[in-house]
Design a protein around this motif. Structure first.
Motif, PDB file in Angstrom:
ATOM      1  N   ALA A   1      32.450  32.036  12.464  1.00 22.42           N
ATOM      2  CA  ALA A   1      33.476  31.287  11.731  1.00 22.42           C
ATOM      3  C   ALA A   1      34.384  30.545  12.719  1.00 22.42           C
ATOM      4  CB  ALA A   1      34.293  32.241  10.870  1.00 22.42           C
ATOM      5  N   PHE A   2      34.548  31.130  13.888  1.00 22.14           N
ATOM      6  CA  PHE A   2      35.295  30.527  15.014  1.00 22.14           C
ATOM      7  C   PHE A   2      34.846  31.326  16.220  1.00 22.14           C
ATOM      8  CE2 PHE A   2      37.645  33.671  12.684  1.00 22.14           C
ATOM      9  CZ  PHE A   2      37.967  34.622  13.646  1.00 22.14           C
ATOM     10  N   LYS A   3      35.087  30.823  17.419  1.00 22.67           N
ATOM     11  CA  LYS A   3      34.642  31.587  18.581  1.00 22.67           C
ATOM     12  C   LYS A   3      35.357  32.937  18.562  1.00 22.67           C
ATOM     13  CE  LYS A   3      33.635  31.360  23.517  1.00 22.67           C
ATOM     14  NZ  LYS A   3      33.736  32.776  23.726  1.00 22.67           N
TER      15      LYS A   3
ATOM     16  N   LEU B   1      39.621  42.585  18.474  1.00 22.83           N
ATOM     17  CA  LEU B   1      38.487  41.711  18.110  1.00 22.83           C
ATOM     18  C   LEU B   1      38.842  40.967  16.832  1.00 22.83           C
ATOM     19  CD1 LEU B   1      36.749  44.830  18.698  1.00 22.83           C
ATOM     20  CD2 LEU B   1      35.269  42.936  19.350  1.00 22.83           C
ATOM     21  N   ASP B   2      38.945  39.647  16.936  1.00 20.84           N
ATOM     22  CA  ASP B   2      39.193  38.809  15.760  1.00 20.84           C
ATOM     23  C   ASP B   2      37.964  37.933  15.615  1.00 20.84           C
ATOM     24  OD1 ASP B   2      40.039  37.057  13.806  1.00 20.84           O
ATOM     25  OD2 ASP B   2      41.980  36.641  14.736  1.00 20.84           O
ATOM     26  N   PHE B   3      37.212  38.133  14.557  1.00 22.58           N
ATOM     27  CA  PHE B   3      35.909  37.470  14.452  1.00 22.58           C
ATOM     28  C   PHE B   3      35.575  37.210  12.990  1.00 22.58           C
ATOM     29  CE2 PHE B   3      33.533  41.309  13.098  1.00 22.58           C
ATOM     30  CZ  PHE B   3      34.494  42.278  13.385  1.00 22.58           C
TER      31      PHE B   3
ATOM     32  N   SER C   1      34.077  34.581   6.688  1.00 21.85           N
ATOM     33  CA  SER C   1      34.919  35.776   6.685  1.00 21.85           C
ATOM     34  C   SER C   1      35.835  35.674   7.903  1.00 21.85           C
ATOM     35  CB  SER C   1      34.064  37.040   6.779  1.00 21.85           C
ATOM     36  OG  SER C   1      33.287  37.009   7.962  1.00 21.85           O
ATOM     37  N   ASP C   2      36.861  36.493   7.944  1.00 29.69           N
ATOM     38  CA  ASP C   2      37.827  36.440   9.060  1.00 29.69           C
ATOM     39  C   ASP C   2      38.504  37.808   9.135  1.00 29.69           C
ATOM     40  OD1 ASP C   2      39.690  35.769  10.971  1.00 29.69           O
ATOM     41  OD2 ASP C   2      40.849  34.434   9.673  1.00 29.69           O
ATOM     42  N   THR C   3      38.130  38.579  10.144  1.00 26.70           N
ATOM     43  CA  THR C   3      38.628  39.959  10.221  1.00 26.70           C
ATOM     44  C   THR C   3      39.118  40.273  11.638  1.00 26.70           C
ATOM     45  OG1 THR C   3      36.335  40.570  10.637  1.00 26.70           O
ATOM     46  CG2 THR C   3      37.166  40.965   8.426  1.00 26.70           C
ATOM     47  N   THR C   4      40.046  41.198  11.733  1.00 23.59           N
ATOM     48  CA  THR C   4      40.506  41.655  13.053  1.00 23.59           C
ATOM     49  C   THR C   4      40.578  43.180  13.061  1.00 23.59           C
ATOM     50  OG1 THR C   4      41.893  39.667  13.194  1.00 23.59           O
ATOM     51  CG2 THR C   4      42.278  41.374  14.835  1.00 23.59           C
ATOM     52  N   ARG C   5      40.066  43.747  14.143  1.00 21.00           N
ATOM     53  CA  ARG C   5      40.163  45.186  14.364  1.00 21.00           C
ATOM     54  C   ARG C   5      40.559  45.431  15.814  1.00 21.00           C
ATOM     55  NH1 ARG C   5      40.149  45.069   9.682  1.00 21.00           N
ATOM     56  NH2 ARG C   5      38.901  46.254   8.182  1.00 21.00           N
TER      57      ARG C   5
ATOM     58  N   CYS D   1      45.028  38.828   5.147  1.00 16.27           N
ATOM     59  CA  CYS D   1      46.320  39.452   5.435  1.00 16.27           C
ATOM     60  C   CYS D   1      46.199  39.941   6.870  1.00 16.27           C
ATOM     61  CB  CYS D   1      46.580  40.605   4.474  1.00 16.27           C
ATOM     62  SG  CYS D   1      48.200  41.368   4.722  1.00 16.27           S
ATOM     63  N   GLU D   2      47.103  39.526   7.765  1.00 13.88           N
ATOM     64  CA  GLU D   2      46.880  39.791   9.181  1.00 13.88           C
ATOM     65  C   GLU D   2      48.159  39.962   9.999  1.00 13.88           C
ATOM     66  OE1 GLU D   2      45.246  36.302  11.291  1.00 13.88           O
ATOM     67  OE2 GLU D   2      44.927  35.406   9.328  1.00 13.88           O
ATOM     68  N   PRO D   3      48.884  41.043   9.724  1.00 18.10           N
ATOM     69  CA  PRO D   3      50.059  41.300  10.554  1.00 18.10           C
ATOM     70  C   PRO D   3      49.666  41.714  11.976  1.00 18.10           C
ATOM     71  CG  PRO D   3      49.640  43.153   9.102  1.00 18.10           C
ATOM     72  CD  PRO D   3      48.658  42.085   8.721  1.00 18.10           C
TER      73      PRO D   3
ATOM     74  N   LEU E   1      45.647  43.463  12.709  1.00 21.24           N
ATOM     75  CA  LEU E   1      44.630  43.968  11.785  1.00 21.24           C
ATOM     76  C   LEU E   1      44.525  42.968  10.645  1.00 21.24           C
ATOM     77  CD1 LEU E   1      45.711  47.717  11.804  1.00 21.24           C
ATOM     78  CD2 LEU E   1      43.687  46.736  12.916  1.00 21.24           C
ATOM     79  N   GLU E   2      43.295  42.622  10.302  1.00 20.01           N
ATOM     80  CA  GLU E   2      43.109  41.531   9.330  1.00 20.01           C
ATOM     81  C   GLU E   2      41.989  41.854   8.356  1.00 20.01           C
ATOM     82  OE1 GLU E   2      41.821  37.843  11.152  1.00 20.01           O
ATOM     83  OE2 GLU E   2      42.474  36.682   9.415  1.00 20.01           O
ATOM     84  N   ASN E   3      42.301  41.766   7.084  1.00 15.42           N
ATOM     85  CA  ASN E   3      41.319  41.918   6.006  1.00 15.42           C
ATOM     86  C   ASN E   3      41.295  40.658   5.159  1.00 15.42           C
ATOM     87  OD1 ASN E   3      40.516  44.557   6.571  1.00 15.42           O
ATOM     88  ND2 ASN E   3      42.142  45.459   5.323  1.00 15.42           N
TER      89      ASN E   3
END
Ligand code: GLY
Ligand code: MN
Ligand code: MN
Length: 416
Positions: free
Chosen positions: A211-213, A242-244, A253-257, A362-364, A377-379
């Motif tokens: 979705a993005f690098k 990791l934001d991927f 999709s766009d998630t961060t862990r 949502c990504e605070p 963290l992003e869902n």
């Protein structure tokens, strides 16, 4: 569209690197949204008030030839383009100017596409849309002109069930990628080795592209919000952000862990992580119909602010007397925490209260460079009539869950 007007939508350019190589092709999202055609050199004409029914919708695709067939392979036939798009009349692109002229003077105006994203980057790039605007205005100077983007950005934020299925598929591939990362990470691995696991998973599952690098940022690198060189060593004791995201059938999709390099969060990492997770859990509850984005961001900022005080990063007394135009939390939390998600990762949609059918992230995050800790963290959430559904619920996020999975995979690494 206004009475008696013609919309003209163009595809994007294929971007070149050097010599004859290409960076790849990403379709123009408005054209894709209205036609489903994912091929370069495509134009769509919509003329709802056309006198002749065959002029109401016309799709132009590139006619192939022996040379293209031999070097690049097959291009869409007219029949295939018709079937994909549902547009009955398909013509070859080289007839576009001639056919447009046959209907142009019957119309009073044109709708043309342009990139109206508030974060667009326009330096030194003349797009196919720019060229179409220039050409059309030169050929038809006395027509009225209107903006396609005003209409598509009103339509695209509320997703159909098919679009939601595609975002869900992209999210599911991301979940699989994250599990591969959990199995791979160990002290002294390179950030790009983890990126490779994400790339492997998305290609294996038929994803179009990232979705993005991906951002694979260990230690203090996580404090650079868009760090993506991913060429550092993951050190024992550091945490990795990791934001991927996966682009599947052009939906993202766009998630961060955040995970500990050695499988166990340190006490301080845990404190920060728990603070951010609390903001995600509480903040995401605000993503529901009727809520205005400004109100959501205000409440999210106040959640993060309270956590920063608990973490000892801000003093309650200083916060009580702060200049509201320069809130102190900005030192540790400096970005927006929700955006539309769809054909664009930062999908189109302006100044609207939240509605059912939207998909929002949502990504605070909290970033403490002096401690080498950056945590976001992003869902991804589908808004329903009464609240929301987390499309990324299958991606592990609880500390225990992550540590247990990492421990299990380290066991496999040791024994394999
Ligand atoms: N990776 C971009 C974003 O999370 O919005
Ligand atoms: Mn992201
Ligand atoms: Mn995001």
């Amino acid at each position: 569209m206004k009475e008696n007007t013609i919309a003209v939508l163009t595809s994007n350019d294929v971007k070149h690197t050097n010599a004859d190589d290409v960076m790849g092709f990403a379709q123009n999202n408005d054209l894709f949204y209205l036609s489903g055609i994912d091929q370069e050199d495509t134009i769509l004409i919509l003329y709802p008030h056309a006198f002749k029914p065959e002029n109401k919708e016309i799709l132009f695709v590139k006619e192939t030839n022996e040379h293209i067939k031999i070097w690049d392979g097959e291009k869409l036939t007219k029949e295939e383009a018709r079937e994909i798009s549902g547009v009955k009349r398909v013509e070859w692109l080289h007839d576009f100017e001639k056919i447009l002229q046959l209907i142009a003077f019957e119309a009073d105006g044109f709708y043309l596409g342009h990139n109206e994203h508030i974060k667009r980057v326009t330096n030194n790039q003349q797009t196919q849309q720019d060229r179409m605007i220039n050409w059309c205005k030169e050929k038809y100077p006395l027509h009225d002109y209107y903006r396609v983007a005003k209409i598509t950005r009103a339509l695209r934020p509320v997703k159909s069930s098919l679009e939601i299925d595609l975002i869900q598929k992209a999210a599911d591939i991301s979940v699989e990628g994250f599990h591969r990362v959990l199995k791979t990470v160990k002290p002294n691995c390179k950030e790009y080795e983890l990126e490779a696991e994400l790339t492997y998973t998305l290609v294996k599952n038929g994803g179009t592209r990232h979705a993005f690098k991906p951002i694979v940022a260990s230690g203090k690198n996580a404090c650079a919000l868009h760090y993506n060189t991913n060429d550092n060593v993951c050190k024992d004791g550091d945490m990795i952000l990791l934001d991927f995201g996966v682009c599947y059938a052009n939906y993202n999709s766009d998630t961060t862990r955040c995970i500990p390099v050695n499988g166990k969060f340190s006490d301080r990492q845990k404190e920060v992580y728990v603070a951010v997770l609390h903001c995600l859990k509480e903040g995401s509850k605000l993503l529901k119909p009727g809520v205005h984005f400004t109100e959501y961001e205000k409440q999210m900022a106040s959640l993060v602010e309270s956590e920063l005080i608990k973490l000892g990063l801000l003093k309650a007394s200083d916060v009580a007397t702060q200049n509201p135009d320069q809130p102190l939390y900005k030192k540790y939390f400096m970005h927006g925490t929700a955006h539309h998600l769809g054909l664009d990762v930062h999908d189109v949609g302006l100044y609207r209260t939240i509605e059912a059918g939207m998909v929002l992230t949502c990504e605070p995050g909290i970033y403490i460079p002096e401690e080498g800790i950056g945590c976001r963290l992003e869902n991804d959430y589908r808004i329903t009539k009464t609240g929301n559904i987390n499309l990324t619920h299958a991606m592990p996020i609880e500390i225990d869950e992550i540590e247990t999975l990492m421990e299990a995979s380290h066991y496999i690494q040791k024994t394999s």
